[in-house]
Enzyme design. Sequence first.
Site, PDB file in Angstrom:
ATOM      1  N   LYS A  69      53.380  -4.985   8.562  1.00  0.00           N
ATOM      2  CA  LYS A  69      52.914  -4.884   7.180  1.00  0.00           C
ATOM      3  C   LYS A  69      54.103  -4.540   6.283  1.00  0.00           C
ATOM      4  CE  LYS A  69      49.259  -2.538   4.507  1.00  0.00           C
ATOM      5  NZ  LYS A  69      48.209  -1.502   4.558  1.00  0.00           N
ATOM      6  N   SER A 144      43.760  -3.052   2.924  1.00  0.00           N
ATOM      7  CA  SER A 144      44.955  -3.666   2.375  1.00  0.00           C
ATOM      8  C   SER A 144      45.828  -4.389   3.414  1.00  0.00           C
ATOM      9  CB  SER A 144      45.796  -2.595   1.695  1.00  0.00           C
ATOM     10  OG  SER A 144      46.272  -1.665   2.642  1.00  0.00           O
ATOM     11  N   SER A 168      42.190   0.635   5.571  1.00  0.00           N
ATOM     12  CA  SER A 168      43.059  -0.527   5.373  1.00  0.00           C
ATOM     13  C   SER A 168      43.458  -1.273   6.643  1.00  0.00           C
ATOM     14  CB  SER A 168      44.334  -0.123   4.630  1.00  0.00           C
ATOM     15  OG  SER A 168      44.073  -0.060   3.247  1.00  0.00           O
TER      16      SER A 168
END
Lengths: 478, 470
Positions: A69, A144, A168
Site C-alpha cells: 500500500k 482505503s 481499511s
Amino acid sequence: MKDNILNLAGYQISHLIKKAEISEKEVFSFFYHRIENIDKQLKSFVEVYDPPLYYEGDSSLKGLPIAIKDNICIYGKRITCASKILSSHIAVYDATVIKRLKKAGLAIVGTTNMDEFAFGSSTENSCYGPTRNPWDLERIPGGSSGGSASAVACRLVPFALGSDTGGSIRQPASFCGVVGFKPTYGRVSRFGLVAFGSSLDQIGPITTNFSDCAHLLNIISGFDEFDSTTSHKPVPDFTKVLNYPIEGIKIGLPKEYFGKGLDNEVEKSILELISVFKKLGVKFKEISLPHTDYAVATYYIIAPSEASSNLQRFDGIRYGLRLGDDLMSVYKITRKEGFGEEAKRRIFIGTYSLSSGYYEDYYLRASKVRTLIKKDFEDAFKEVDVILTPTSPTPAFKLGEKSKDPLSMYLSDIYTISVNLAGLCAVSFPCGFSLQGLPIGAQLIGRAFDEETLIKLGSAFEKETDYHQRIPPIGRIK
Amino acid sequence: MEYEVVIGLEVHVQLNTESKIFCSCSTRFESPPNTNICPVCCGYPGVLPVLNRKALELAVRVCLALNCRINKRIYFERKNYFYPDLPKNYQISQYKLPLGEGGYLNLPSGKSIRIKRIHLEEDAGKLIHQDTYSLIDFNRTGIPLLEIVTEPDINSPEEAFEYLNWLKLTIQYIDASTCDMEKGYLRCDVNISVREKGENTLGTKVELKNMNSFKGVRDALEYEAYRQIDCLKKSIPITQETRLWDDGKKKTFVMRRKEEAHDYRYFPEPDLVDFVIGEELIAKEREFIGELPLGKRERFIHNYSLTLKEVDILISQPKLADFFESAVNILNEPKHIANWLLGPFLECINSLKEGEEIKITPNNFAKIVKYFLDNKLNNLSAKRVLSLALLTDKDVDKIIQEEGLIQVSGEEELSIFVEGVIKDNPKAVGDFSQGKQEAIMFLVGQVMKKTKGKANPKVVREILERRLLK
C-alpha cells in the site's frame, strides 16, 4: 507447472521454487504479465517496479512478489499516500515491515492505490483516481486499502500489505473476496507507515487464503525498537494452527451487529457460515456489545483528531509539494492545493475537536467512550473466545454511490471500527457471494494478541468451502 | 506609595545526554548545520519517536534535587502549532501531568522559591534569517529540554538573579546539564507584574523573552519593574503581553498581545506509551545526588575559617570544592590551601591553552603549599613548581629536585653570594648607608638573581642588614 500458479497459494509457489520445479523468474513474469494485462482495467497499482525490488533472504515465502500500500515507506521509492501533497516524495528509509519482507526474501513489485492518507472506504479519494472492484468494474473495491485488495483478488500478486485504521484492510478484503487481517494493535510495527490515527493504525496482510496470511504474519509481526507501541509479547508460529481442530471454540454473535441496515444476502451468508462452523463443533452464543451505537461517532472524533495533528507536517517546508512564496502563503496554498476534500474535512473535524473549549466535549468524551467500548469487548471475551460479525452491512457499492454523502460512507465501516478503538485483532474472509456475484465477507474478532484462534477458525472454514478459490471473471485469463 | 514586584521564572535547561530525546542523533554543539539529523527528528512521513531513557533519568534527578513530588506514571502530549523550525508542526511535551510538581529551591539569602512544575520536552530547530529568505538548522531539533517553572515567589530582579545562579549550580552539581547559557543550554523567560504593597491580587503580568545572560535577565526585570511602576503611578493601564528585551537599547518592546495567544490543542501523544517512574529509578537517581551547593556552602562556612567570598568561589565549581577538601585532608591548612587555590592555581588554569588537561592531584598540590609554608620553597619557586606540576601527575618532590628549586636558607651558603653582590654594587651599598631603605631590596633582588631564585629572601635580607649596618 506454470499454468498451475494461478490456483496455488503463495507458500505453495515458494515451495516449488525451492524444489527448483519453477524459477523465480518464471513466477515474476507470470505475475508481471497479469499486472500488465489486467491492471489497466482495475487501476490497483500506483507504481509498478520492473524489475522488482528483490533482496536475498529466506522464509517460507521466499522469491514471491508482494505489493505494498502506498503509505508504507520503501527506501528510495516514491511514497505518496495517493495525495498530491506527497506526490513527489521519495522515502528516505525503509519501514520496519519492509525490512522484514526483504529479510524474508520477498520481492516488492510496486505500490497500490488507496484513499488519500487512508481517509475513505472506497479508494475513490485518491489523487490517481479510483480503483475498480475486479468482480464488477462499476463498483468500488472498498477502502482505503482498495488497491491491495483488488490486486490480490485478481491474482496480480499473491498477496499485499495494507493498513487498517477503522476497517481499511477488512472492508476492501470483504468487497473483493479475499482474506484481510488486522493484527492486534502493537503486534506489527508502524514505523514507516505514514500515520493516520496513530492509536488505531495497524499494518496487516491481504491474501487469498489463511495459510499465506499466517506465513506473512510470521514475517511482519513482533517487537520493534523503533516503535514504542509494539508489544514485547513473543510471536507464535501462526502456521502451526492452520490444521487445528476447532471443536469447542465458543463464538459470540453480538446482537447489535445483526439489526437494522444489514443486507439480507449478507445476513444469509453469515448464517450459512454459522452452520458450517456448528458442524465442526463450534459453539455459538448471543452476546451484547452495548456501546456499539457510539462507535462510529467516537471513531470520527478520535481518528480525525490524531490525523489533524499527524498531517501538520505536510507544510511545504521540507518535502513534498510546495506552492506559495512566503511562509504564510506556502502553508496556505500548499495545503489548500495539496490535500483532497476528505483530508480537509478530517483536518477540520480533528482541529475543532481538539480546540480549547471543545476538547472536553469532543476529544475527551470520545476517549472515555472508547474505554467503554473496550470494556464491552473485555466483558464479552469472558463468555466467548471469538466474536463473529459481518464485515460490512452490504456488498461492494457502486462508484460514486456514496462519495457525495460522507456519513453513509462512514457507515460502511460500522462493523469494523470498534475493533480499532479496542485495539483487538480481526480478520475478514470470504463467506459467500451475492446473487449479483459480489463477494460477501465475514469478520472474526479475537482477543488482543490471540490471532491464532482467528487463523484456526478461518483455515478450518476454508477446508469446507471454495469461496477463497474463486477468481473474478477478468482475472481468469492465463 | 510603595510597590511590590512579583516575578515568576520559566527556565529551559538542555539535559546532558549524548543523543536526542526521541532519536539517536548526536547532541553535539557546533556541528555544521543539519548534520545531526535523521528522518525522525526532521519529522519525515511515517517516523515514530522513542524516548531516550537517559533524558528521563536526568529529568528525574533534577526533580529530586529541586524537592519535587514525582508523578509515578507520566505520558507525553502534543503541543500543536505551525512554525518552520518545528518539523512535525507539533512539539512533544508534557502538559496536564508534568514529571515533577510542588518543589522548592532554597537560596543562600534564606528565601525559598517554590517550583511549580518540571516537565520534559523536545527542542525546536534554529532559524537563521537572511535578507529575503530564512535558513533552518535542525541540529537542535529534538534535543532534550527540561522546563522548570517557579511560583510567583520572586520579589526583586536581584532575587531572580540569585535564583538563576543557584538553580544553575544545583543542576551542574548533579551533572544533569552544563547550563551553559552562551550555548543555549539554559534559556530563561520571565513573568513580571507589579502591585501596591499590601495588595492581595496580582497585577497584570507581562512576559519577557530574549535575555541572553543572567545579567540580562536582571537588567530586563529592572527596566520592566520601573516601566510598570511608572504606569501605575501615572494610572496608565498595563496590558497583558509578551515583550522582547533589547540588550543593546536596555529596553523591552512589545512582541505580541494576549489576544494573539495560541490554542495549542494539546492531546496525549499516541506514538508513545505511558512511562512508570519506578522506585528503583528514583532510588538510583537519588543516590547520584550528593551534597548540593547550599549544603556545601553551609558546611564550608562552618568547617573552615574562610571568607564568604572564598567559600562562594570554591563551591561555584564542584570540582574545585572537592579538590580543596581533598587537599585540606592532606594538609590541614584551609586558609593557605584556599589562598593558593583561588590565587596562583586559578591564575595558572586561566592561562592554559586549549586542549591542555589539568592532572595535578590534591596530594601534589598540598605538598607545594607545605614546601612553601616550611620555607623550603619561596613564593616564586612555589608558583613555578605549581605551573610545572599542573599538567602532570609527576611527584612534586621529583620536579623540585629536577629543577633544583629547593630554597637555600643556609647563612653560610648565602653569605658567599651576599659578599659578591656587595662588592659588585658599590652604588647601592652607598645609597643604603645614606639611609635609602629601598636600596636593600635591590640588593636582595641581585642575590635572588645570582641564586636563580632559590635563595630565601628573608634570610638574605637579614644577612645584608647585619653586614651593612655593622
